[in-house]
Motif scaffolding. Structure first.
Motif, PDB file in Angstrom:
ATOM      1  N   SER A   4     -18.417 -27.204 -70.451  1.00  0.00           N
ATOM      2  CA  SER A   4     -17.275 -26.339 -70.166  1.00  0.00           C
ATOM      3  C   SER A   4     -16.259 -27.120 -69.339  1.00  0.00           C
ATOM      4  O   SER A   4     -16.472 -28.276 -68.994  1.00  0.00           O
ATOM      5  CB  SER A   4     -17.740 -25.108 -69.385  1.00  0.00           C
ATOM      6  N   ASN A   6     -15.639 -26.718 -66.300  1.00  0.00           N
ATOM      7  CA  ASN A   6     -16.178 -26.901 -64.949  1.00  0.00           C
ATOM      8  C   ASN A   6     -17.485 -27.684 -65.007  1.00  0.00           C
ATOM      9  O   ASN A   6     -18.528 -27.213 -64.606  1.00  0.00           O
ATOM     10  CB  ASN A   6     -16.394 -25.545 -64.267  1.00  0.00           C
ATOM     11  N   THR A   7     -17.409 -28.893 -65.514  1.00  0.00           N
ATOM     12  CA  THR A   7     -18.585 -29.741 -65.642  1.00  0.00           C
ATOM     13  C   THR A   7     -19.068 -30.177 -64.267  1.00  0.00           C
ATOM     14  O   THR A   7     -18.281 -30.549 -63.413  1.00  0.00           O
ATOM     15  CB  THR A   7     -18.245 -30.981 -66.488  1.00  0.00           C
ATOM     16  N   THR A   8     -20.374 -30.154 -64.060  1.00  0.00           N
ATOM     17  CA  THR A   8     -20.939 -30.550 -62.775  1.00  0.00           C
ATOM     18  C   THR A   8     -21.070 -32.062 -62.705  1.00  0.00           C
ATOM     19  O   THR A   8     -21.075 -32.763 -63.724  1.00  0.00           O
ATOM     20  CB  THR A   8     -22.335 -29.927 -62.578  1.00  0.00           C
ATOM     21  N   VAL A   9     -21.192 -32.570 -61.489  1.00  0.00           N
ATOM     22  CA  VAL A   9     -21.390 -33.997 -61.277  1.00  0.00           C
ATOM     23  C   VAL A   9     -22.696 -34.429 -61.932  1.00  0.00           C
ATOM     24  O   VAL A   9     -22.783 -35.504 -62.534  1.00  0.00           O
ATOM     25  CB  VAL A   9     -21.366 -34.338 -59.766  1.00  0.00           C
ATOM     26  N   ASP A  10     -23.719 -33.583 -61.834  1.00  0.00           N
ATOM     27  CA  ASP A  10     -24.992 -33.897 -62.474  1.00  0.00           C
ATOM     28  C   ASP A  10     -24.816 -34.083 -63.978  1.00  0.00           C
ATOM     29  O   ASP A  10     -25.348 -35.029 -64.567  1.00  0.00           O
ATOM     30  CB  ASP A  10     -26.019 -32.793 -62.187  1.00  0.00           C
ATOM     31  N   MET A  11     -24.058 -33.204 -64.600  1.00  0.00           N
ATOM     32  CA  MET A  11     -23.823 -33.314 -66.041  1.00  0.00           C
ATOM     33  C   MET A  11     -23.049 -34.588 -66.371  1.00  0.00           C
ATOM     34  O   MET A  11     -23.353 -35.288 -67.334  1.00  0.00           O
ATOM     35  CB  MET A  11     -23.067 -32.090 -66.562  1.00  0.00           C
ATOM     36  N   ASN A  13     -23.103 -37.344 -64.651  1.00  0.00           N
ATOM     37  CA  ASN A  13     -24.055 -38.449 -64.479  1.00  0.00           C
ATOM     38  C   ASN A  13     -24.956 -38.580 -65.706  1.00  0.00           C
ATOM     39  O   ASN A  13     -25.242 -39.689 -66.157  1.00  0.00           O
ATOM     40  CB  ASN A  13     -24.903 -38.250 -63.227  1.00  0.00           C
TER      41      ASN A  13
END
Length: 54
Positions: A4, A6-11, A13
């Motif tokens: 989406s 709002n992609t997370t930092v984990d995603m 990485n």
């Protein structure tokens, strides 16, 4: 895997690891705007010449 806005930092990485690149390589690099010090005036024709780092 859906991504989406709002992609997370984990995603990010995980994507970078899957592509075997650095996380910063996933982002478009913006060139800085030309500064007046990057432009000289030709003494023969008064044309503007942009100086770029090669």
């Amino acid at each position: 895997m859906a991504i989406s806005r709002n992609t997370t930092v984990d995603m990010l990485n995980r994507i970078a690891a899957a592509l075997n690149v650095s996380i910063t390589d996933l982002f478009e690099k913006q060139e800085r705007p030309a500064q007046e010090s990057d432009i000289i005036t030709c003494p023969h024709c008064n044309g503007k010449i942009k100086i770029e780092k090669g």
